[in-house]
Write a protein that holds these residues in place. Structure first.
Motif, PDB file in Angstrom:
ATOM      1  N   THR A   1      59.897  41.918  43.302  1.00  0.00           N
ATOM      2  CA  THR A   1      58.784  41.036  43.657  1.00  0.00           C
ATOM      3  C   THR A   1      59.093  39.605  43.238  1.00  0.00           C
ATOM      4  O   THR A   1      59.484  39.353  42.111  1.00  0.00           O
ATOM      5  CB  THR A   1      57.468  41.482  42.991  1.00  0.00           C
ATOM      6  N   ALA A   2      58.927  38.695  44.181  1.00  0.00           N
ATOM      7  CA  ALA A   2      59.159  37.280  43.894  1.00  0.00           C
ATOM      8  C   ALA A   2      57.992  36.705  43.098  1.00  0.00           C
ATOM      9  O   ALA A   2      58.157  35.800  42.309  1.00  0.00           O
ATOM     10  CB  ALA A   2      59.343  36.505  45.196  1.00  0.00           C
ATOM     11  N   ALA A   3      56.834  37.242  43.331  1.00  0.00           N
ATOM     12  CA  ALA A   3      55.640  36.768  42.624  1.00  0.00           C
ATOM     13  C   ALA A   3      54.885  37.976  42.093  1.00  0.00           C
ATOM     14  O   ALA A   3      55.078  39.097  42.561  1.00  0.00           O
ATOM     15  CB  ALA A   3      54.757  35.977  43.582  1.00  0.00           C
ATOM     16  N   SER A   4      54.041  37.758  41.162  1.00  0.00           N
ATOM     17  CA  SER A   4      53.235  38.837  40.612  1.00  0.00           C
ATOM     18  C   SER A   4      52.181  39.265  41.629  1.00  0.00           C
ATOM     19  O   SER A   4      51.756  38.491  42.471  1.00  0.00           O
ATOM     20  CB  SER A   4      52.589  38.389  39.308  1.00  0.00           C
ATOM     21  N   PHE A   5      51.773  40.493  41.513  1.00  0.00           N
ATOM     22  CA  PHE A   5      50.854  41.110  42.451  1.00  0.00           C
ATOM     23  C   PHE A   5      49.615  41.559  41.682  1.00  0.00           C
ATOM     24  O   PHE A   5      49.727  42.235  40.664  1.00  0.00           O
ATOM     25  CB  PHE A   5      51.569  42.303  43.108  1.00  0.00           C
ATOM     26  N   GLU A   6      48.436  41.174  42.144  1.00  0.00           N
ATOM     27  CA  GLU A   6      47.188  41.535  41.478  1.00  0.00           C
ATOM     28  C   GLU A   6      46.525  42.708  42.190  1.00  0.00           C
ATOM     29  O   GLU A   6      46.478  42.744  43.416  1.00  0.00           O
ATOM     30  CB  GLU A   6      46.222  40.357  41.475  1.00  0.00           C
ATOM     31  N   PHE A   7      46.009  43.647  41.386  1.00  0.00           N
ATOM     32  CA  PHE A   7      45.275  44.770  41.957  1.00  0.00           C
ATOM     33  C   PHE A   7      44.381  45.396  40.881  1.00  0.00           C
ATOM     34  O   PHE A   7      44.652  45.261  39.691  1.00  0.00           O
ATOM     35  CB  PHE A   7      46.221  45.822  42.544  1.00  0.00           C
ATOM     36  N   PRO A   8      43.319  46.097  41.310  1.00  0.00           N
ATOM     37  CA  PRO A   8      42.465  46.760  40.329  1.00  0.00           C
ATOM     38  C   PRO A   8      42.997  48.152  40.019  1.00  0.00           C
ATOM     39  O   PRO A   8      43.579  48.825  40.862  1.00  0.00           O
ATOM     40  CB  PRO A   8      41.114  46.842  41.043  1.00  0.00           C
ATOM     41  N   LEU A   9      42.782  48.565  38.799  1.00  0.00           N
ATOM     42  CA  LEU A   9      43.159  49.892  38.345  1.00  0.00           C
ATOM     43  C   LEU A   9      41.936  50.455  37.637  1.00  0.00           C
ATOM     44  O   LEU A   9      41.236  49.724  36.929  1.00  0.00           O
ATOM     45  CB  LEU A   9      44.331  49.751  37.364  1.00  0.00           C
ATOM     46  N   PHE A  10      41.654  51.726  37.846  1.00  0.00           N
ATOM     47  CA  PHE A  10      40.512  52.325  37.172  1.00  0.00           C
ATOM     48  C   PHE A  10      40.997  53.149  35.994  1.00  0.00           C
ATOM     49  O   PHE A  10      41.944  53.917  36.116  1.00  0.00           O
ATOM     50  CB  PHE A  10      39.668  53.147  38.138  1.00  0.00           C
ATOM     51  N   THR A  11      40.351  52.961  34.862  1.00  0.00           N
ATOM     52  CA  THR A  11      40.744  53.639  33.647  1.00  0.00           C
ATOM     53  C   THR A  11      40.259  55.087  33.671  1.00  0.00           C
ATOM     54  O   THR A  11      39.484  55.482  34.546  1.00  0.00           O
ATOM     55  CB  THR A  11      40.146  52.939  32.412  1.00  0.00           C
ATOM     56  N   LYS A  12      40.707  55.833  32.702  1.00  0.00           N
ATOM     57  CA  LYS A  12      40.312  57.233  32.587  1.00  0.00           C
ATOM     58  C   LYS A  12      38.795  57.384  32.509  1.00  0.00           C
ATOM     59  O   LYS A  12      38.238  58.333  33.051  1.00  0.00           O
ATOM     60  CB  LYS A  12      40.972  57.829  31.343  1.00  0.00           C
ATOM     61  N   ASP A  13      38.127  56.419  31.867  1.00  0.00           N
ATOM     62  CA  ASP A  13      36.673  56.496  31.750  1.00  0.00           C
ATOM     63  C   ASP A  13      35.931  55.756  32.863  1.00  0.00           C
ATOM     64  O   ASP A  13      34.739  55.519  32.777  1.00  0.00           O
ATOM     65  CB  ASP A  13      36.204  56.034  30.373  1.00  0.00           C
ATOM     66  N   GLY A  14      36.673  55.392  33.934  1.00  0.00           N
ATOM     67  CA  GLY A  14      36.036  54.837  35.124  1.00  0.00           C
ATOM     68  C   GLY A  14      35.840  53.338  35.161  1.00  0.00           C
ATOM     69  O   GLY A  14      35.279  52.818  36.120  1.00  0.00           O
ATOM     70  N   HIS A  15      36.285  52.618  34.154  1.00  0.00           N
ATOM     71  CA  HIS A  15      36.150  51.166  34.155  1.00  0.00           C
ATOM     72  C   HIS A  15      37.239  50.529  35.019  1.00  0.00           C
ATOM     73  O   HIS A  15      38.364  51.011  35.077  1.00  0.00           O
ATOM     74  CB  HIS A  15      36.231  50.612  32.729  1.00  0.00           C
ATOM     75  N   ARG A  16      36.878  49.441  35.658  1.00  0.00           N
ATOM     76  CA  ARG A  16      37.823  48.696  36.498  1.00  0.00           C
ATOM     77  C   ARG A  16      38.558  47.676  35.631  1.00  0.00           C
ATOM     78  O   ARG A  16      37.937  46.904  34.911  1.00  0.00           O
ATOM     79  CB  ARG A  16      37.069  47.994  37.619  1.00  0.00           C
TER      80      ARG A  16
END
Length: 132
Positions: free
Chosen positions: A58-73
């Motif tokens: 990747t030439a640049a960083s990539f942003e995305f959401p991830l959900f934790t084990k307890d459901g938090h974004r």
């Protein structure tokens, strides 16, 4: 974190566990994209990892959401790098992720305040002048 050529998690450090609430034992051998990435970002994250598996980091960083084990974004900033063995063969991907959740919240709050200020200026019943 790290994934092998099949996209299965083979590295999971303490920070990844802290951010996601998933222990190393819970993720090793499981599909990163298939099991831990939200539906709307599966294709994009898979493309980033596939590019790294093809030697195109990747030439640049990539942003995305991830959900934790307890459901938090959690908002994550990802950089994926090709992992090679001693002979130079591609064996997987090393991902460096950073939790940018607080930064994204602050950016959202600034945008909201700017919208509110524009609305106030646009709907004011008196002239507003700016002096520089």
């Amino acid at each position: 974190f790290g994934v092998d050529k099949d996209g299965l998690v083979n590295e999971w450090n303490n920070k990844a566990a802290e951010i996601t609430k998933f222990t190393q034992a819970e993720v090793i051998g499981r599909s990163l994209v298939g099991e831990f990435i939200t539906l709307e970002f599966k294709e994009a994250v898979k493309a980033v990892l596939d590019n790294a598996l093809n030697g195109q980091e990747t030439a640049a960083s990539f942003e995305f959401p991830l959900f934790t084990k307890d459901g938090h974004r959690v908002e994550v900033l990802l950089n994926a790098t090709t992992r090679r063995d001693a002979a130079g063969n591609i064996v997987g991907v090393v991902g460096v992720g950073q939790d940018i959740t607080e930064r994204k919240k602050a950016e959202g709050e600034l945008e909201r305040m700017a919208r509110d200020l524009r609305c106030l200026i646009d709907t004011a019943n008196a002239p507003i002048f700016g002096i520089d």
